[in-house]
Enzyme design. Structure first.
Site, PDB file in Angstrom:
ATOM      1  N   ASP A  67       0.835  -1.202   0.000  1.00 20.26           N
ATOM      2  CA  ASP A  67       0.000   0.000   0.000  1.00 20.26           C
ATOM      3  C   ASP A  67       0.881   1.268   0.000  1.00 20.26           C
ATOM      4  OD1 ASP A  67      -2.780   0.982   0.435  1.00 20.26           O
ATOM      5  OD2 ASP A  67      -1.931   1.838   2.258  1.00 20.26           O
TER       6      ASP A  67
ATOM      7  N   HIS B 228     -10.529  -0.776  -5.528  1.00 14.95           N
ATOM      8  CA  HIS B 228     -11.404  -0.364  -4.423  1.00 14.95           C
ATOM      9  C   HIS B 228     -11.318   1.136  -4.142  1.00 14.95           C
ATOM     10  CE1 HIS B 228      -7.451  -0.699  -2.815  1.00 14.95           C
ATOM     11  NE2 HIS B 228      -7.826  -0.053  -1.729  1.00 14.95           N
TER      12      HIS B 228
ATOM     13  N   GLU C 293       1.757  -0.075  -4.769  1.00 14.94           N
ATOM     14  CA  GLU C 293       0.819   0.985  -5.126  1.00 14.94           C
ATOM     15  C   GLU C 293       1.587   2.297  -5.045  1.00 14.94           C
ATOM     16  OE1 GLU C 293      -3.332   3.064  -3.711  1.00 14.94           O
ATOM     17  OE2 GLU C 293      -1.831   2.464  -2.275  1.00 14.94           O
TER      18      GLU C 293
HETATM   19  C1  GLC Z   1      -4.234   3.150  -0.405  1.00 12.74           C
HETATM   20  C2  GLC Z   1      -5.427   2.234  -0.317  1.00 12.74           C
HETATM   21  C3  GLC Z   1      -6.598   3.037   0.151  1.00 12.74           C
HETATM   22  C4  GLC Z   1      -6.288   3.577   1.516  1.00 12.74           C
HETATM   23  C5  GLC Z   1      -4.971   4.330   1.522  1.00 12.74           C
HETATM   24  C6  GLC Z   1      -4.466   4.513   2.913  1.00 12.74           C
HETATM   25  O1  GLC Z   1      -4.393   4.154  -1.337  1.00 12.74           O
HETATM   26  O2  GLC Z   1      -5.632   1.607  -1.546  1.00 12.74           O
HETATM   27  O3  GLC Z   1      -7.793   2.314   0.148  1.00 12.74           O
HETATM   28  O4  GLC Z   1      -7.307   4.432   1.939  1.00 12.74           O
HETATM   29  O5  GLC Z   1      -3.950   3.656   0.850  1.00 12.74           O
HETATM   30  O6  GLC Z   1      -4.008   3.291   3.419  1.00 12.74           O
END
Ligand code: GLC
Length: 546
Positions: free
Chosen positions: A193, A319, A245
């Site tokens: 993440d 998501h 990500e």
């Molecule tokens: C990432 C996740 C998201 C979350 C954020 C904080 O972007 O995909 O859903 O809110 O990180 O952890």
């Protein structure tokens, strides 16, 4: 790392996939129940969003215990059974690792608050005169008072998600141990993440640009931390698949993150192609998507990553995004054509494709009637911000209903019974309006599901798709996103009509004599000029005229 480029990943949002207890929240046993469905689709790997203990302020991305299962989702025994049953069907699991921050309810933060200096060093805590002008990604300042100490702690996301200090070797050791804990449970991959935000500088500085992002995104030290993480955990098993990500990143950095020689990650998600309907770069606005911008982004990332030996994670929906089908397609007239065209445009490209639950049956945004149907913290915060900026409730609602992350988080539509067959109880988030017609029971023998099956099979059988190079084609078309894949003497031209009207293309100097590998319309014949039908996709194989 030896990435298997034939694999396709399916993303499950556990909270909304299948509830077996009537609690209204999906659970691990629900996923076990649906494994045969996933096997029929043909996917290889399932990415599971967080299912660890969490106060659920940010739906599980606020973790209070990294090595346990939130009882709402089941038990460790359920998880072990899930992994074992998945293996029997050739399905691996990729777990979500949220290592940039933890919940303020995590014992590390609680001990820090109680005054333990060892744990205070786990977080980024500063005196008032040292805090920066950075904004939280969920709205408001990124700094909050640290108890009654007069100091402040950094939270790039919600106030209950405290950023961890990766500069502290002890923090790194703890987090590497978390990854190893799950690795030993037999998982086959990890999704990290917001992993390009972990590397903060020692001295934090104000940054008026883009709410402070350049000051903490893709810092050079981030690459060092990923190399350490790799060496200390997943890198020891070259078969594990990893994806990062990457928030507001660049091609140059993603090459560094994913080129195998660097020993960081296998692939990266970037979000630039999902900002083409942001007016003046702002998310909470409404605008038709800018096709030339989308086309150019795909081309520059496709060619750029190939040239640098990097690897893209290819996706349309996750998501955190509204559903791409609602967003990019005239679904009233062309839902199936649009869904299949969007699928082909990434599954035939260079990178690893991800399917978000429900894409394979053409699910749409829920089309809620009222703000009270939304629960996501980002949506609720931004609704208030829009009102504060002077928007009327109707205008603000229209924006939230177009952009909310809840649009993708609604219950998976299994059948036409109450709550879409997701739960016998009251779902934590209301099902979308279309579930009586758009559901697995109806769609499994329909054109969208079978097209996905076909795309997944093609990647497994044709090395050209899994491993071919990527080259932009028809770069000045304002309607067709086209690219060419090449491997040895083989080539494939993929044409994607992004609109609901026909368009003519000249194939005379390209693929007039090729053969149609796959199309979402029957009876496609090739000629010197070809007319693409609404949302048509065609992949033409071989015999390129040079
Ligand atoms: C990432 C996740 C998201 C979350 C954020 C904080 O972007 O995909 O859903 O809110 O990180 O952890």
């Amino acid at each position: 790392m030896t990435l298997d480029t034939k694999k396709v990943v399916y993303q499950i949002y556990p909270k909304s996939f299948k509830d077996t207890t009537g609690s209204g929240v999906g659970d691990l046993r629900g996923i076990i129940e649906k494994l045969p469905y996933l096997a029929e689709l043909g996917i290889d790997m399932v990415w599971l969003n967080p299912f660890y203990p969490s106060p659920q302020r940010d739906n599980g991305y606020d973790i209070s215990d990294y090595t346990a299962i939130n009882p709402d989702f089941g038990t460790m025994a359920d998880f072990e059974e899930l992994v074992a049953k998945g293996k029997e069907l050739g399905i691996g699991f990729m777990l979500d690792m949220v290592l940039n921050h933890c919940s303020t309810e995590h014992e590390w933060f609680q001990k820090a608050l109680a005054g333990d200096p060892v744990y205070q060093d786990y977080f980024i805590i500063r005196d008032e005169d040292e805090i920066t002008d950075w904004q939280s990604k969920f709205g408001g300042s990124a700094w909050a008072p640290f108890g009654d100490t007069g100091k402040y702690y950094l939270h790039l996301f919600d106030v209950t998600q405290a950023d961890l200090d990766w500069r502290n070797p002890r923090v790194r050791e703890e987090l590497f141990a978390v990854v190893n804990f799950w690795k030993e449970k037999g998982v086959e991959g990890f999704r990290f993440d917001v992993i390009n935000l972990i590397g903060k500088e020692e001295v934090l500085v104000n940054c008026p640009i883009n709410e402070g992002k350049p000051a903490y995104t893709d810092r050079p030290i981030n690459h060092d931390y990923l190399q350490m993480l790799n060496a200390a955990s997943f890198g020891q098993n070259p078969k594990l698949m990893t994806v990062g990500e990457m928030s507001a990143t660049t091609i140059e950095n993603c090459i560094l993150y994913t080129n195998p020689d660097r020993h960081e990650l296998d692939m990266a998600f970037n979000f630039h192609h999902l900002k083409v309907d942001y007016k003046d770069g702002q998310k909470w606005t409404i605008m038709d998507f800018d096709f030339p911008a989308l086309r150019d982004l795909f081309h520059s990332w496709g060619e750029g990553m190939a040239a640098g030996g990097g690897w893209n994670a290819l996706f349309w929906t996750c998501h955190d995004q509204p559903r791409a089908l609602t967003r990019f397609v005239d679904t009233e007239h062309f839902r199936a054509q649009g869904a299949t065209m969007l699928a082909a445009s990434i599954h035939l490209s260079r990178g690893t494709p991800y399917i978000y639950q429900g894409e394979e049956i053409g699910m749409l945004d829920p089309d809620y009637d009222t703000m009270s149907d939304y629960v996501d913290i980002e949506s609720l915060n931004n609704y208030q911000i829009l009102l504060d900026q002077g928007k009327s409730p109707e205008e603000a609602f229209a924006i939230i209903s177009t952009k909310s992350r809840d649009n993708a988080r609604t219950p998976m539509q299994w059948d036409d019974t109450t709550h879409a067959g997701f739960t016998t109880g009251t779902p934590w988030l209301k099902a979308g309006k279309t579930y009586e017609t758009i559901n697995v029971k109806n769609e499994k023998n329909g054109p969208i599901f079978s097209f996905y099956q076909e795309l997944i099979k093609l990647r497994k059988t044709l090395p050209l798709i899994a491993d071919g190079d990527y080259k932009a084609a028809y770069t000045d078309s304002d309607q067709v996103y086209a690219f060419e894949r090449t491997l040895g003497d083989q080539s494939l031209l993929v044409l994607n009509n992004f609109y609901g009207n026909e368009v003519t293309l000249d194939l005379s100097t390209t693929y007039q004599a090729g053969q149609v590998l796959i199309s979402n319309y029957a009876d496609t014949t090739l000629a010197e000029t070809i007319i693409l039908k609404p949302y048509q996709t065609i992949a033409i194989w071989g015999n390129k005229v040079d």
